[in-house]
Design a protein around this motif. Structure first.
Motif, PDB file in Angstrom:
ATOM      1  N   GLU A  78       0.814  -1.213   0.000  1.00  0.00           N
ATOM      2  CA  GLU A  78       0.000   0.000   0.000  1.00  0.00           C
ATOM      3  C   GLU A  78       0.852   1.270   0.000  1.00  0.00           C
ATOM      4  O   GLU A  78       0.309   2.370  -0.115  1.00  0.00           O
ATOM      5  CB  GLU A  78      -0.965  -0.003   1.183  1.00  0.00           C
ATOM      6  CG  GLU A  78      -2.093  -1.011   1.001  1.00  0.00           C
ATOM      7  CD  GLU A  78      -3.252  -0.797   1.941  1.00  0.00           C
ATOM      8  OE1 GLU A  78      -3.033  -0.238   3.030  1.00  0.00           O
ATOM      9  OE2 GLU A  78      -4.379  -1.201   1.595  1.00  0.00           O
ATOM     10  N   ALA A  79       2.170   1.135   0.116  1.00  0.00           N
ATOM     11  CA  ALA A  79       3.065   2.282   0.017  1.00  0.00           C
ATOM     12  C   ALA A  79       3.574   2.492  -1.403  1.00  0.00           C
ATOM     13  O   ALA A  79       4.428   3.339  -1.636  1.00  0.00           O
ATOM     14  CB  ALA A  79       4.242   2.114   0.976  1.00  0.00           C
ATOM     15  N   THR A  80       3.036   1.719  -2.366  1.00  0.00           N
ATOM     16  CA  THR A  80       3.399   1.851  -3.771  1.00  0.00           C
ATOM     17  C   THR A  80       2.280   2.558  -4.520  1.00  0.00           C
ATOM     18  O   THR A  80       1.129   2.121  -4.486  1.00  0.00           O
ATOM     19  CB  THR A  80       3.650   0.466  -4.405  1.00  0.00           C
ATOM     20  OG1 THR A  80       4.738  -0.168  -3.734  1.00  0.00           O
ATOM     21  CG2 THR A  80       3.988   0.590  -5.884  1.00  0.00           C
ATOM     22  N   GLY A  81       2.619   3.644  -5.189  1.00  0.00           N
ATOM     23  CA  GLY A  81       1.639   4.382  -5.962  1.00  0.00           C
ATOM     24  C   GLY A  81       1.665   3.993  -7.430  1.00  0.00           C
ATOM     25  O   GLY A  81       2.594   3.327  -7.905  1.00  0.00           O
ATOM     26  N   VAL A  82       0.633   4.427  -8.158  1.00  0.00           N
ATOM     27  CA  VAL A  82       0.507   4.147  -9.592  1.00  0.00           C
ATOM     28  C   VAL A  82       0.160   5.443 -10.312  1.00  0.00           C
ATOM     29  O   VAL A  82      -0.762   6.167  -9.901  1.00  0.00           O
ATOM     30  CB  VAL A  82      -0.596   3.103  -9.872  1.00  0.00           C
ATOM     31  CG1 VAL A  82      -0.684   2.813 -11.366  1.00  0.00           C
ATOM     32  CG2 VAL A  82      -0.353   1.825  -9.094  1.00  0.00           C
ATOM     33  N   ARG A  83       0.894   5.752 -11.375  1.00  0.00           N
ATOM     34  CA  ARG A  83       0.535   6.863 -12.267  1.00  0.00           C
ATOM     35  C   ARG A  83       0.375   6.328 -13.682  1.00  0.00           C
ATOM     36  O   ARG A  83       1.211   5.574 -14.176  1.00  0.00           O
ATOM     37  CB  ARG A  83       1.590   7.961 -12.251  1.00  0.00           C
ATOM     38  CG  ARG A  83       1.444   8.928 -11.081  1.00  0.00           C
ATOM     39  CD  ARG A  83       2.026  10.284 -11.404  1.00  0.00           C
ATOM     40  NE  ARG A  83       2.055  11.141 -10.224  1.00  0.00           N
ATOM     41  CZ  ARG A  83       1.107  12.015  -9.904  1.00  0.00           C
ATOM     42  NH1 ARG A  83       0.042  12.127 -10.673  1.00  0.00           N
ATOM     43  NH2 ARG A  83       1.209  12.748  -8.819  1.00  0.00           N
ATOM     44  N   ILE A  84      -0.725   6.758 -14.319  1.00  0.00           N
ATOM     45  CA  ILE A  84      -0.928   6.512 -15.737  1.00  0.00           C
ATOM     46  C   ILE A  84      -0.927   7.880 -16.407  1.00  0.00           C
ATOM     47  O   ILE A  84      -1.877   8.653 -16.258  1.00  0.00           O
ATOM     48  CB  ILE A  84      -2.253   5.779 -16.003  1.00  0.00           C
ATOM     49  CG1 ILE A  84      -2.343   4.483 -15.185  1.00  0.00           C
ATOM     50  CG2 ILE A  84      -2.399   5.490 -17.488  1.00  0.00           C
ATOM     51  CD1 ILE A  84      -1.308   3.439 -15.552  1.00  0.00           C
ATOM     52  N   GLY A  85       0.160   8.200 -17.105  1.00  0.00           N
ATOM     53  CA  GLY A  85       0.330   9.565 -17.562  1.00  0.00           C
ATOM     54  C   GLY A  85       0.455  10.465 -16.346  1.00  0.00           C
ATOM     55  O   GLY A  85       1.278  10.241 -15.462  1.00  0.00           O
ATOM     56  N   ALA A  86      -0.394  11.492 -16.261  1.00  0.00           N
ATOM     57  CA  ALA A  86      -0.370  12.379 -15.101  1.00  0.00           C
ATOM     58  C   ALA A  86      -1.289  11.909 -13.983  1.00  0.00           C
ATOM     59  O   ALA A  86      -1.215  12.419 -12.864  1.00  0.00           O
ATOM     60  CB  ALA A  86      -0.783  13.789 -15.533  1.00  0.00           C
TER      61      ALA A  86
END
Length: 604
Positions: A78-86
């Motif tokens: 849960e400390a890992t984020g995800v970005r798709i483009g911005a």
């Protein structure tokens, strides 16, 4: 890579290929660091490219495409984020669903992994790292593929794309994809049934790319001990909808602007015992997440200013997560990072210093500093030293589960966790090889973990303070015949759960003390190509891991044949878990045995 650079890079590569030859700045191109981007047991998903990524640890249930906990530098999933483009995407209910992304991999570039200062400036509610995908440029063409294999496995997929020039500088593109996968499962009650459909419109110019996307994904799968170590055959039924608009712009002077707005809905029906649905308690949840993200860079001679603003609003409806203080909240973050570039010796020194501000209408606000020195010179030489802090709020499963009964016991008093990261890194190139290495120490305060206690039929959300020391090393070689990526990571942790009675940790202390990876693509000749991903790990001991040991050699292999006389055709043999390892990536969750598949595809 500087934060949000991946999306802009994809946009500019598209412009260079299809638009007039305007003078464009240099961009970092993210090449894939894995050999096999297609699994042997199901359809490919964005998480597939992370299975053997040297800087990411994917802890899978059934297989990664079924349920993947993605950890960076020994952090919890849960400390890992995800970005798709911005767009900063997540799941308000649980990090187990962060990578429920109904997007065909053909629409995305290779993932970039942001850590340290880049994650602090470019992540959102992500304590240790962010996986960032760029939207790929639409290219006219397509691919149709089928596969069959062990355990009555069958898969079909179709991708199509078209483009049209508009005037002298612009390109209008559209693509779509549909895919389905089914199998009886590599173990009893390990069956799955997945389907996905998505489409995209894209507008490209010499300096910008705009994407409008909508996608839907349905996943049903089973696995024994999926989330609990009590010997039951459990199932998940997930339905995910994502609608998103993304815009990326950059000029030749280094000015940037990136923006996104999105809507995500995720429905989850979890069964603890598939033989008696709903017997223990109906675990049915629906979450809605809406967000807006802005980021950019303003060039001012030798100086520049990077900025970003992220805001999201979530809502939860649940039959089980009803014991917390709230079921909706707003999260927001702002970052401001001035930069100054000056010559130093044979290279250039980039100084960055700034701060981020996190706010929630439910948990107050927090400021976090960041600063770094980054020296770069010809020959790929680079040395950087940096310090950064991040904060993060827990998910609804940790906050709203019954704290005194049930399989998953929450804690409504969990608050904002803080991570402080200090690191030194270097890079160089030598005789066709590129090398990177980093050493770091991270202090996590109030990190949310799920723990186990003997005699208690439940897992419990508990805060923990940890200190993590780590070393990462990467070596990459590319040639006309062979591509090689070698990785190594060492981690050491110290933890303090305070007064909480804990016998084992499912996540915070489930990490490899040593992990080595090797990805090889060998273009043999005559249309033959061998792709091999390999990982050897020595896992930290855990009393819940009763079979499979703490040491594992894991491999996936693919042999591809592209007949020179049959243009567009591709035939392959794929194998996952080549050595049939019984290692439990998540403690008490049975390993997925060896799986194989035969596949054929036609491209145009």
């Amino acid at each position: 890579m500087l934060f949000l650079g991946a999306g802009a890079a994809a946009s500019m590569r598209a412009a260079e290929a299809d638009g007039p030859q305007a003078r464009l700045p240099d961009f970092v191109v993210q090449d894939s660091r894995v050999a096999n981007d297609e699994p042997a047991g199901t359809l490919a998903m964005p998480v597939s490219a992370l299975r053997y990524e040297p800087r990411v640890d994917v802890q899978a249930r059934n297989f990664a495409e079924a349920q993947a906990d993605v950890s960076i530098r020994g952090g919890v999933f849960e400390a890992t984020g995800v970005r798709i483009g911005a767009a900063a995407l997540s799941d308000p209910q649980t990090g187990h669903y962060f990578f429920e992304l109904p997007i065909a991999p053909e629409m995305l570039g290779a993932p970039a992994v942001l850590t340290g200062l880049d994650n602090a400036a470019g992540g959102f509610n992500a304590g240790t790292g962010t996986v960032s995908y760029a939207w790929s440029p639409v290219r006219a063409g397509g691919r149709v593929g089928v596969a069959t294999g062990a355990n009555a496995y069958r898969r079909g997929s179709l991708y199509g794309a078209a483009t049209r020039a508009v005037g002298e500088r612009d390109v209008l593109g559209a693509d779509f994809a549909v895919a389905q996968s089914r199998a009886d499962g590599a173990v009893p009650f390990g069956d799955h049934d997945f389907s996905r459909a998505n489409g995209r419109l894209q507008w490209r110019t010499a300096q910008a790319q705009t994407d409008a996307f909508v996608g839907y994904q349905r996943k049903f799968f089973g696995w024994p001990n999926l989330y609990t170590p009590f010997g039951f055959n459990e199932t998940e039924n997930l339905q995910t909808v994502l609608a998103l608009v993304n815009h990326a712009w950059r000029d030749a002077q280094g000015n940037e602007f990136n923006a996104a707005a999105f809507y995500r809905r995720n429905k989850d029906d979890y069964e603890f015992n598939r033989a008696v649905p709903g017997a223990s308690n109906p675990f049915q949840h629906t979450t809605w997440l809406r967000g807006v993200d802005l980021a950019g860079r303003v060039q001012l001679a030798d100086a520049a200013v990077r900025y970003s603003v992220d805001a999201s609003r979530d809502h939860l409806e649940s039959t089980a997560l009803t014991f917390g203080r709230f079921r909706d909240r707003t999260l927001a973050k702002a970052a401001l990072v001035p930069e100054l570039a000056r010559p130093l010796g044979a290279g250039q020194l980039l100084t960055r210093a700034g701060a981020t501000f996190d706010h929630s209408d439910r948990d107050g606000s927090a400021w976090s500093p960041l600063a770094g020195l980054d020296w770069r010179a010809d020959g790929g030489r680079r040395v950087r030293f940096e310090y950064a802090e991040t904060t993060q709020l827990p998910s609804y499963t940790a906050l709203n589960s019954n704290p005194g009964a049930g399989l998953f016991r929450g804690n409504p008093d969990l608050g904002r966790a803080r991570a402080r990261n200090l690191e030194l890194a270097a890079a160089a190139e030598w005789r066709g090889w590129s090398f990177e290495a980093a050493v770091f120490r991270r202090w996590d305060d109030g990190l949310v973990d799920w723990t186990f206690r003997r005699g208690v039929v439940a897992r419990t959300a508990n805060p923990v303070d940890t200190t993590t020391d780590g070393l990462e090393a990467l070596a990459i070689h590319r040639s006309s015949r062979v591509d090689v990526t070698l990785g190594y990571a060492w981690l050491h942790k110290r933890s303090d759960y305070g007064a909480a009675p804990v016998d084992a940790s499912f996540y915070a202390l489930n990490f490899p003390e040593h992990r080595a990876t090797a990805a090889v693509r060998w273009r043999i000749g005559g249309g033959l190509e061998l792709r091999s991903d390999n990982e050897y790990r020595v896992q930290s001991p855990n009393v819940l891991r009763v079979t499979g040991g703490d040491r594992a050699l894991l491999s996936s292999a693919g042999l591809y044949y592209l007949p020179p006389a049959w243009r567009g055709w591709e035939f392959s043999v794929l194998v996952d878990n080549l050595w049939n390892s019984g290692f439990q990536e998540v403690p008490a969750v049975p390993a997925s045995p060896r799986q194989w598949a035969l596949a054929a595809a036609f491209r145009w």
